[in-house]
Design an enzyme around this catalytic site. Structure first.
Site, mmCIF file in Angstrom:
data_model
loop_
_atom_site.group_PDB
_atom_site.id
_atom_site.type_symbol
_atom_site.label_atom_id
_atom_site.label_comp_id
_atom_site.label_asym_id
_atom_site.label_seq_id
_atom_site.Cartn_x
_atom_site.Cartn_y
_atom_site.Cartn_z
ATOM 1 N N LYS A 13 0.938 -1.201 0.251
ATOM 2 C CA LYS A 13 0.187 -0.024 -0.091
ATOM 3 C C LYS A 13 0.928 0.923 0.075
ATOM 4 C CE LYS A 13 -2.603 -0.847 3.672
ATOM 5 N NZ LYS A 13 -1.635 -2.644 4.341
ATOM 6 N N ARG A 86 -9.657 0.629 8.827
ATOM 7 C CA ARG A 86 -9.078 -0.160 9.345
ATOM 8 C C ARG A 86 -10.570 -0.943 9.968
ATOM 9 N NH1 ARG A 86 -2.969 0.589 9.291
ATOM 10 N NH2 ARG A 86 -2.438 -1.152 9.987
ATOM 11 N N ARG A 125 12.213 -5.740 4.750
ATOM 12 C CA ARG A 125 11.750 -3.987 4.333
ATOM 13 C C ARG A 125 12.826 -3.024 4.841
ATOM 14 N NH1 ARG A 125 5.277 -2.751 4.618
ATOM 15 N NH2 ARG A 125 5.444 -2.605 7.039
ATOM 16 N N ARG A 159 11.388 -0.490 10.506
ATOM 17 C CA ARG A 159 10.111 -0.586 11.331
ATOM 18 C C ARG A 159 10.591 -1.219 12.762
ATOM 19 N NH1 ARG A 159 4.632 0.273 8.360
ATOM 20 N NH2 ARG A 159 4.157 -0.673 10.152
ATOM 21 N N ARG A 170 -0.426 -8.827 13.667
ATOM 22 C CA ARG A 170 -1.209 -7.332 12.395
ATOM 23 C C ARG A 170 -1.620 -8.162 11.389
ATOM 24 N NH1 ARG A 170 4.060 -5.002 11.185
ATOM 25 N NH2 ARG A 170 2.954 -3.641 9.678
#
Ligand code: AMP
Length: 213
Positions: A13, A86, A125, A159, A170
């Site tokens: 996203k 969400r 990432r 992160r 998550r």
């Protein structure tokens, strides 16, 4: 044009939202980025959400909808909602926030992905600490090792919630609370599915096809 990019963590996203900013002059509104900024600045909201985010759980609807309300007018030329809404409650709050401004959603783009592949995608990432350009340990390394392709920065960051345990939590939150809002948008005829497992360019082309249809 106001659109939602919907999909589990790691679906791409953020990467696609940043590209749409560059190609279409739209503005990415990422509640995750706003919350991380609040944490970094040490604001009361930042302090309040720290532990919840580190566990991979959702922060309260009231907090994130207030953040979107504060930033919506920054995106008067078109918003890309990334990581918001969400929950069903947030979806309803967004309708009100947009309606108050005479705006409405034109598309909800669901990035369809294979969840098992996502854990690897997320845990690899990292981003440029200076400009936020996204990279990945195997899928997209900087052309010159240690130097950002976009700005030449030499510092990168990861992160803290991009670890396997938190990622699984998550995803659980996504399945339990976020995926169930799809029917709300399906009833309005807004949902378009895009295969999120291709390359960044392939996914981008599929999103463009939806937006230009
Ligand atoms: P993200 O960057 O979108 O993956 O969000 C990172 C974390 O911020 C999530 O795991 C949640 O703890 C929190 N968060 C971000 N957006 C929302 C939202 N719309 N509702 C609730 N929590 C959120």
């Amino acid at each position: 044009m106001d659109i939602i990019l919907l999909g589990p963590p790691g679906a791409g996203k953020g990467t696609q939202a940043k590209r749409l900013e560059q190609t279409r002059g739209m503005v990415q509104l990422s509640t995750g980025d706003m919350l991380r900024a609040a944490r970094k600045a040490g604001t009361p909201v930042g302090l309040q959400v720290r532990a919840v985010m580190d566990r991979g759980e959702l922060v309260s609807d009231a907090i994130v909808s207030a953040l979107i309300g504060e930033h919506l007018d920054d995106a008067s030329g078109g918003a890309i909602f990334d990581g918001y809404p969400r929950t069903r409650h947030q979806a309803e709050a967004l309708e009100v926030l947009l309606g108050e401004r005479g705006r409405n959603l034109s598309h909800v783009i669901e990035l369809v992905v294979d969840e098992d592949a996502l854990v690897e995608r997320i845990c690899g990432r990292f981003t440029c600490a200076n400009c936020g350009a996204p990279y990945h340990d195997t899928a997209k390394t900087p052309k010159v090792e240690g130097v950002c392709d976009d700005c030449g920065g030499t510092e990168f960051k990861r992160r803290p919630d991009d670890n396997e345990e938190t990622v699984r939590k998550r995803m659980e939150e996504y399945r339990a609370k976020t995926a169930p809002i799809l029917p709300f948008y399906e009833e309005q005829g807004l949902v378009r599915q895009v295969d999120g497992m291709g390359s960044v360019e392939e996914v981008a082309a599929a999103i463009d096809a939806v937006l230009d249809a």
